[in-house]
Structures are given as structure tokens and as C-alpha cells.
Write a protein that holds these residues in place. Structure first.
Motif, short mmCIF file in Angstrom:
data_model
loop_
_atom_site.label_atom_id
_atom_site.label_comp_id
_atom_site.label_asym_id
_atom_site.label_seq_id
_atom_site.Cartn_x
_atom_site.Cartn_y
_atom_site.Cartn_z
N ASP A 199 4.79 10.95 -1.82
CA ASP A 199 5.07 10.31 -3.10
C ASP A 199 5.84 9.01 -2.93
OD1 ASP A 199 7.20 12.04 -2.25
OD2 ASP A 199 8.17 11.67 -4.18
N LEU A 200 6.54 8.85 -1.80
CA LEU A 200 7.21 7.59 -1.52
C LEU A 200 6.28 6.59 -0.87
CD1 LEU A 200 10.58 8.93 -0.07
CD2 LEU A 200 10.20 8.02 -2.36
N ALA A 201 5.29 7.09 -0.11
CA ALA A 201 4.41 6.21 0.66
C ALA A 201 3.58 5.31 -0.24
CB ALA A 201 3.49 7.04 1.56
N ASP A 202 3.33 5.72 -1.48
CA ASP A 202 2.49 4.93 -2.39
C ASP A 202 3.26 3.83 -3.11
OD1 ASP A 202 0.27 6.43 -1.73
OD2 ASP A 202 0.59 7.88 -3.35
N ASP A 203 4.53 3.73 -2.85
CA ASP A 203 5.38 2.77 -3.56
C ASP A 203 5.55 1.52 -2.70
OD1 ASP A 203 7.57 1.37 -4.70
OD2 ASP A 203 8.22 3.21 -5.68
N ASP A 204 4.98 0.41 -3.16
CA ASP A 204 5.05 -0.84 -2.38
C ASP A 204 6.48 -1.31 -2.22
OD1 ASP A 204 2.33 -0.88 -2.07
OD2 ASP A 204 1.99 -2.19 -3.79
N GLU A 205 7.30 -1.16 -3.25
CA GLU A 205 8.68 -1.59 -3.17
C GLU A 205 9.44 -0.75 -2.13
OE1 GLU A 205 12.31 -3.60 -4.05
OE2 GLU A 205 10.18 -4.08 -4.20
N PHE A 206 9.15 0.53 -2.11
CA PHE A 206 9.78 1.38 -1.10
C PHE A 206 9.41 0.91 0.30
CE2 PHE A 206 9.10 4.72 2.00
CZ PHE A 206 10.40 5.17 2.17
N ARG A 207 8.12 0.63 0.51
CA ARG A 207 7.70 0.19 1.85
C ARG A 207 8.43 -1.08 2.26
NH1 ARG A 207 2.85 2.20 4.19
NH2 ARG A 207 1.82 3.76 2.90
N ARG A 208 8.62 -1.99 1.33
CA ARG A 208 9.32 -3.23 1.66
C ARG A 208 10.76 -2.95 2.05
NH1 ARG A 208 12.86 -6.58 -0.39
NH2 ARG A 208 13.10 -5.34 -2.28
N ARG A 209 11.43 -2.12 1.29
CA ARG A 209 12.81 -1.80 1.58
C ARG A 209 12.92 -0.98 2.86
NH1 ARG A 209 16.49 -2.45 -2.40
NH2 ARG A 209 17.67 -0.64 -1.66
#
Length: 577
Positions: free
Chosen positions: A39-49
Motif C-alpha cells: 500500500d506504500l509502494a503505490d505512493d509516488d510521494e512516498f517513493r520520493r521521500r
């Protein structure tokens, strides 16, 4: 297989994902691979951070830490690879065998302080230091799970605005402030260090209570219970557990006091037969950590933060996640407890009493979920660190130069000396020539920014700053009364400097007047500024000058009068890498 890693088995699960024991496809050394939740892997902002946090964590020197080895933020499921540390956690050892002996406790205190010195020196804040994140590995303790987990809560929604997340027993008072404008600083990790050491030495945390809410109340209002903790650690732990982050020592100061404190016999016993720990502590003292104290990292103000206790408290005790919902309106608690005398924290009592009264009235429901030691709870999402420059952020090295820190006093007979005088580091020569002060042994990258206040004390003296300096050669900037120079310090070992660029100052630098100099080194250029105004740009033409050290010192031209004295002083040096 996951990327280039063969997964051998599952080590555990946590808030961030699953941790596997693994082996590189073309290697034999075991590693730990932490795979991020879907569920975190699909979040582009999470990947950037996540990518940003990984890069910062990889800069942490492996002094008593589990080294970050690899990561792939772009994978379908982002993952992080860290050194596999084969050893029990501090929590497991204390639970099974009881509190540590005095010598073992002192070695754990040194090891964790060493790890925090390295972590903070890389501009990272751990945020979840606790006994389950300290592994008692052969050779030296290892701190794990630093710097990465906060990326998971930035956009995932795991932390609601009405919740706080963390390990309650080890959370500093300022962590309970939900005001988004309040930054979490390295001082919060120092507070956690004090709690970890107390737990290791007594089997209890310093603010232990029968519920997370009661523990939080004790953290906010009560002094720590340290009577079972043996000296000489008790005083240092009490200092680390100050309510106001501005009053706590830095991790570097903790380490210095542990190594060379008032009871050297305790240090000798702690390091006896532990060469790895001794070496790690010595290296951390030499090349990492903030030389400025925690009070400077926490900001100039010493006013305690205003607490905004949310209507629900979420946290982690040693084994479980707990949620304390509050559904009833708070009761009027005026006059129910005396306020402490001014100027101590009047802001604490009404809020804490409101929280506790509401919990009692509402009948708090606690839901516990047993979590693995590798758990990474959601963080508060804060990205702010102790920022000294609005563009460059937190410096890699910062030293006021008012006393021994990264720079030391030295005296080389017949050549020169460096001493602390009038709140500055003074470089001195009795005759013309050049002299470098003993500074940090950090190997700094080629691209960096150096800033320092300089003061020319005598005629014909130039303050000198060396950068990209290795194997007795590198670049040198000279700050003189009428000119600024960029030169090459030659390889011949004779201290000869070839000038590459001269900047003529429109306004000469008066003797005895402080001047702020900044060198912005990027690629093949260095930009020189004086008191915020650009002086000029010089080309850096030596292709093999790159990673190296930075030094401060004095330079006076060889055609200056042979007899001195010559002196230049420095203060408030900062280096961004």
C-alpha cells in the motif's frame, strides 16, 4: 529472488513491511532486506521521500550501527538492504538475564552514544531508539532501524492528525507536541539514549507507569527515577533526560564524557577486551557528529514547546501498540494540582490533567497488538531538522571554535601553534610561512561549502582555508587584508602554494575585524563570498583533487618580514557536504 538478493527466510514483520534474511546473488555475506508494504509502494510521494531518506542513511558511518548497504526505491516493492547483525536485542537480554553489570552497561552506553554521533553527524535523526533497536553483537553494540521509517508516514495516512506515534517510554517531551511547526531535533534521540541506558541498568524505564498515558504524563511532569542506576552514569543520564531539549548534551558530548569522564576506571573496564568498540568510539569522536551542543541544534530559544495533547494517544510500549481514544469532553481540572514555580513548565499540568481525567471518565480502551522487534511504527511525518542555512540545511561539521571540538590546540616547535583565545581559534607563527591547525579527519566529498568567520590579527597575516586536501596537497584559499587568493598547495611537502586566482578587494579587511567567508566548491569552480556578497569565481584545474579534508590555519607570504608575529583567528566554522 528480490532484485539481486536471494531471500532465505523471514526475520519478522513491522509497520513498514517485512524483513527477510537474504544473500546477494554474487556473494556469501548475509544481509537483512526490508521490503516495503504494497500500500506504500503505490505512493509516488512516498517513493520520493523513501529515496531521499535512503541516501541520507547511507551517509551514516558504520560506527556501532547496522550499515545501510543498498536500496531500490524504484522496484515494484521498494526495498532496503542493511547489514545483518547476528545478536540478541538489548531488550531480550535484559528480559532474560536482568539488568546489565556496571562494565557491560557502560559499554552499551558508549556504543549507543557512538551510533548516535555517527547518525546525527550524517544529518539523520533516529526517532525510535529503544532497547529492541539495539543489538548486542560480537565486538560492539549495534543500533538498527535509523533514519528510514519516517518516510513511510509522509503520505500514507498511517498517522492521523489526532494521533501521535512512537515508543512512548522513550519519547522526549517535545515529541508530544503535535504542532506541525515544531521540529524534532537530535536532542530527542539523546533523551531516548537516557531512557535506554536506564532500562539496561535497572530493568525499568525512567518514567515507567502502568499505562502509556500515565507514562506520557510522567515524562511531561515528573523527574526521572534513576536511584537504581549506578554512578558515574546517573548524572549523565539525568542530563540527557532534561525536559527542555535545549539543556541536553549532544551525542558527541555524551560520547566525549563517557570516554574521558570523571571516572576513567569505569571507561577502562567498559572497553577492556573490546577493541572494536574502542576503535568505533575513537573514529566517531574524530570524524563524525555535531560539535555544537544539542541546545544549538534545538534552536536558539530555550522556551519549552506548547503541548497539544490530541484526543487520542497512539504509541508503542515495549511490546505493543496501544490506542487510547477519548470520547468525552474534558472536565474542568482547574485547581486540581499545584503548578510548579516559575519559570518551570506551567504549560504541562492543565493539559496532562485534562488527558488523564478524560481517560478516567471515558474509560480508556486499550487494544494491544504484539509487534516484532524490527517494527517501524508510523512517524509524525516531520521533515524538519536543525537547519542552519535555508538552502544547504544542516551542516556536516559545525564548530563554534570557542574551545576544543573538531579542532584542537596544537603547538609545533619552530613552526607554529593553534590555541583558543577570546572565544576563537587563533593560528600563530613567529616567522613567515604557513601552518595548519589540527582539525577533523573527515574525508569530505569534492563538492562542499565551507563557511567561517575570520579575523586578521597582525599585519601581513592571511587566514588560510584548505579544501580537497589529501596526501599533503590540495587547494588553499587565503584571506588577506587587501586580496583573496585561490591557490594550489603543492605536493613537494615544503608548504609552497601556487596562486591560481587573485581577487582584489574593493574594501580592505581591517585588522581585528571579523569577516564571514564562504567557499562554495562545485565541480571545477569555487565561488567566494565575503559577508554575503560574492567576491568572484575561480577555476579548479587539478583533475585529481577531489575527496579530501578541510583545514584552517595561517599563511604569510615569504617576502613578508621574517620576524612576526603573524596571527589569524577563526570562529563558527560550518561545512556542508
Amino acid at each position: 529472488m528480490l532484485g539481486d538478493y536471494e531471500l532465505l527466510g523471514r526475520l519478522g514483520e513491522g509497520g513498514m513491511g517485512t524483513v527477510y534474511l537474504a544473500r546477494p546473488k554474487n556473494g556469501t555475506a548475509l544481509v537483512a532486506v526490508k521490503v516495503v508494504r504494497l500500500d506504500l509502494a503505490d505512493d509516488d510521494e512516498f517513493r520520493r521521500r523513501f529515496r531521499s531518506e535512503v541516501e541520507r542513511a547511507r551517509q551514516v558511518p558504520p560506527f556501532c550501527t547496522a550499515e545501510v548497504l543498498d536500496a531500490d526505491p524504484e522496484h515494484e516493492q521498494p526495498y532496503l538492504v542493511v547489514e545483518f547483525v547476528d545478536g540478541p536485542t538489548l531488550a531480550e537480554v535484559v528480559e532474560q538475564r536482568g539488568p546489565l553489570t556496571s562494565a557491560n552497561l557502560h559499554s552499551v552506553a558508549i556504543g549507543v552514544a557512538t551510533a548516535l554521533t555517527a547518525i546525527h553527524g550524517a544529518g539523520v535523526i533516529h526517532r525510535d531508539l529503544k532497547p529492541r533497536n539495539v543489538l548486542l553483537a560480537p565486538g560492539s553494540p549495534k543500533v538498527i532501524d535509523f533514519g528510514i521509517a519516517r518516510a513511510m508516514t509522509a503520505t500514507s495516512g498511517n498517522t492521523r492528525p489526532d494521533q501521535m506515534v512512537g515508543t512512548v517510554a522513550y519519547m522526549a517531551p517535545e515529541r508530544f507536541d503535535t504542532d506541525a511547526g515544531t521540529p524534532i531535533t537530535p536532542a530527542a534521540d539523546v533523551f531516548a539514549w537516557g531512557s535506554v541506558v536506564t532500562y539496561a541498568g535497572t530493568g525499568k524505564t525512567p518514567f515507567y507507569a502502568d499505562s502509556p498515558a500515565a507514562t506520557a504524563a510522567r515524562i511531561l511532569t515528573q523527574p526521572p527515577r534513576l536511584h537504581e542506576l549506578s554512578r558515574p552514569l546517573r548524572g549523565l543520564v539525568a542530563h540527557a533526560l532534561e525536559k527542555d531539549p535545549a539543556n541536553r548534551p549532544s551525542a558527541r558530548e555524551l560520547l566525549d564524557l563517557l570516554i574521558s569522564g570523571e571516572r576513567p576506571a569505569a571507561t577502562a573496564a567498559a572497553l577492556a577486551g573490546q577493541p572494536d568498540l574502542r576503535a568505533a568510539a575513537a573514529e566517531a569522536q574524530a570524524v563524525t557528529g555535531y560539535a555544537i551542543p544539542a541546545r544549538a541544534m534545538a534552536g536558539a530559544t530555550t522556551t519549552a514547546p506548547t503541548l497539544n495533547i490530541p484526543p487520542g494517544l497512539v504509541g508503542y510500549d515495549e511490546n505493543s501498540i496501544v490506542t487510547v481514544p477519548i470520547s468525552s469532553p474534558p472536565m474542568d481540572t482547574a485547581g486540581t494540582a499545584p503548578e510548579p514555580p516559575e519559570p518551570r513548565r506551567r504549560w504541562v499540568f492543565p493539559l496532562v490533567l485534562t488527558l488523564l481525567t478524560a481517560v478516567l471518565v471515558a474509560g480508556a480502551t486499550i487494544v494491544a497488538m504484539i509487534m516484532r522487534a524490527s517494527d517501524h511504527p508510523g512517524r509524525d511525518g516531520d521533515t524538519t531538522q536543525s537547519v542552519d542555512d535555508p538552502v544547504l540545511g544542516t551542516p556536516r561539521i559545525a564548530d563554534a571554535l570557542s574551545g576544543p571540538g573538531f579542532w584542537k590546540a596544537t603547538d609545533t616547535a619552530g613552526q607554529g601553534r593553534c590555541e583558543f583565545r577570546d572565544g576563537m581559534l587563533a593560528a600563530h607563527r613567529d616567522t613567515n610561512g604557513v601552518y595548519r591547525c589540527s582539525g577533523p579527519s573527515d574525508e569530505l566529498p569534492a563538492n562542499l561549502t565551507i563557511e567561517a568567520t575570520t579575523r586578521l590579527e597582525t599585519a601581513d597575516s592571511c587566514a588560510a582555508i584548505w579544501f580537497r586536501f589529501a596526501d599533503q596537497h590540495g587547494y588553499q584559499a587565503r584571506i588577506c587584508e587587501r586580496n583573496l587568493y585561490i591557490g594550489v598547495h603543492n605536493r613537494d611537502g615544503k608548504g609552497l602554494v601556487t596562486t591560481k586566482r587573485t581577487f582584489v578587494l574593493k574594501d580592505p579587511i581591517p585588522l581585528g575585524t571579523p569577516t564571514r567567508i564562504r567557499l562554495g566548491v562545485l565541480g571545477d569552480t569555487v565561488t567566494v563570498t565575503r559577508d554575503g556578497a560574492e567576491v568572484g569565481v575561480a577555476q579548479l584545474t587539478e583533475p585529481d583533487f577531489g575527496v579530501g579534508k578541510a583545514y584552517l590555519g595561517i599563511f604569510c607570504e615569504r617576502d613578508a618580514p621574517a620576524a612576526g608575529p603573524y596571527q589569524a583567528s577563526f570562529s563558527d566554522v560550518r561545512i556542508w557536504a
